[in-house]
Design a protein around this motif. Structure first.
Motif, short mmCIF file in Angstrom:
data_model
loop_
_atom_site.label_atom_id
_atom_site.label_comp_id
_atom_site.label_asym_id
_atom_site.label_seq_id
_atom_site.Cartn_x
_atom_site.Cartn_y
_atom_site.Cartn_z
N ARG A 193 1.01 -1.14 0.05
CA ARG A 193 0.14 0.08 -0.04
C ARG A 193 0.84 1.15 0.12
O ARG A 193 1.91 1.30 0.87
CB ARG A 193 -0.95 0.03 1.27
N CYS A 194 0.57 2.05 -0.89
CA CYS A 194 1.11 3.50 -0.73
C CYS A 194 -0.03 4.72 -1.13
O CYS A 194 -1.08 4.28 -1.43
CB CYS A 194 2.35 3.65 -1.75
N ARG A 195 0.36 5.81 -1.29
CA ARG A 195 -0.42 6.94 -1.51
C ARG A 195 -0.07 7.78 -2.57
O ARG A 195 1.03 8.10 -2.80
CB ARG A 195 -0.17 7.99 -0.18
N GLY A 211 -3.98 11.98 -2.70
CA GLY A 211 -4.21 11.60 -1.21
C GLY A 211 -4.62 10.34 -1.12
O GLY A 211 -4.83 9.70 0.02
N GLN A 212 -5.14 9.62 -2.22
CA GLN A 212 -5.66 8.30 -2.02
C GLN A 212 -4.84 7.22 -1.84
O GLN A 212 -3.69 7.34 -2.35
CB GLN A 212 -6.56 7.78 -3.27
N SER A 213 -5.01 6.34 -1.05
CA SER A 213 -4.32 5.06 -0.90
C SER A 213 -4.60 3.95 -2.05
O SER A 213 -5.86 3.72 -2.06
CB SER A 213 -4.55 4.51 0.69
N GLU A 231 0.32 7.06 10.64
CA GLU A 231 1.06 5.99 10.13
C GLU A 231 1.80 5.24 11.06
O GLU A 231 2.39 4.18 10.66
CB GLU A 231 2.05 6.59 9.15
#
Length: 328
Positions: A44-46, A67-69, A316
């Motif tokens: 997962r990243c952004r 800004g969405q993951s 986080e």
């Protein structure tokens, strides 16, 4: 086309239509991954700016918003964008495997929790706190967290028996020693971060104790010196289990403090009464600079996550994989 990678401040030259995870790996950008199929959640990243296309089976062709993951393995690059990846000290890579196992132990931990031990046919690499997909029969599959650390000859799971649950009813009434069980994984992002010395708070609800045990057992193996507070919340005294394991861990980790919190009890005893999140709220004015691991029912995980962030833990640095009760 360019992809900027934060926090590394690197810019990659790529072609439109490339997969994000493949691009990061080809350019030796450190990022966690396992299943490569959008199931484990470890990549997962952004998306900070620009768009990628989400290409998972259920959402093919859906553009992202700033800004969405996203999961890197399920993202297609279509224009200039900026991607934020997790901190380098959080990277783990355990290529997904399917492991044949044999049931070597079934025992009652409480009135409705079974301890199931599986002998592994080959090594199964995972990070403490992760879980696996456990297949007891072709149509009986459920995710469960490992309660032990990697490197041993067995995997261990704590399974709460749910009335009328398909999978758990099978475990309660039909599973027997010698049965073949298939594991696939590892899965999950709430694994122990080993390269930090920040103090840690763990919150476990019910069988959420299993991944927390894996995490704290790994801490004991590493001989960590930072403070660790473990809150274990249950509904009633008969739901308490694992006290002997927790006592053993306290002996191995001098800086470990264990709080057992019972929601419904009129019995005097060594345990605190109330809701586990209320106990955390009462005990701490600030948890700024701490890290947290949370495991249990979704409602408890959500409430704990909100509380921990209110107490100052960075979003986080709150690690949680909530499990939902579908197909139990």
């Amino acid at each position: 086309m360019e992809v900027s990678v934060l926090p590394l401040r690197r810019t990659l030259e790529v072609r439109s239509g490339e997969n994000l995870l493949e691009t990061l790996r080809r350019n030796e950008v450190p990022i966690s991954y396992s299943c490569m199929a959008g199931r484990c959640g470890t990549c997962r990243c952004r998306v900070v700016s620009g768009n990628v296309l989400v290409t998972g089976a259920a959402e093919t062709g859906r553009p992202t918003a700033d800004g969405q993951s996203v999961l890197a393995c399920q993202a297609t690059l279509v224009e200039d964008c900026t991607i934020e990846i997790p901190e380098v000290d959080e990277i783990v890579v355990h290529p997904s495997k399917i492991i044949k196992t044999t049931v070597v132990g079934i025992e009652d931990l409480t009135h409705d929790i079974k301890r199931v031990r599986l002998a592994l046919s080959k090594p199964f690499s995972f990070s403490a706190g992760q879980y696996a997909s456990v297949q007891f029969a072709p149509d009986l599959v459920r995710p469960y967290s490992m309660a032990v650390t990697a490197g041993g000859e067995e995997a261990e799971f704590h399974i709460r028996i749910v009335p009328d649950g398909r999978v758990t009813s099978y475990v309660a009434t039909q599973l027997k020693l010698g049965d073949a069980v298939r594991l696939s994984g590892p899965l999950g992002t709430a694994y122990l971060r080993s390269k930090t010395t920040d103090p840690v708070i763990c919150i476990a609800g019910g069988t959420g104790l299993a991944p927390i045990l894996s995490i704290v057992r790994s801490m004991a193996e590493q001989g960590v010196a930072y403070p660790v507070h473990l809150y274990f919340g249950v509904r009633s005294p008969r739901d308490i289990y694992g006290i002997e394991w927790l006592d053993e861990l306290k002996a191995r980790l001098p800086n470990l403090t264990v709080h057992v919190v019972v929601t419904s009890t009129n019995e005097p005893g060594p345990y605190r009464a109330g809701v586990v999140t209320d106990a955390v709220k009462h005990d701490w004015d600030s948890l700024k600079g701490w890290r947290a691991y949370v495991a249990g029912a979704p409602a408890m995980v959500d409430a704990s996550t909100i509380l921990l962030r209110q107490k100052g833990i960075r979003a986080e640095h709150v690690y949680a994989d909530a499990f939902y009760a579908s197909g139990v």
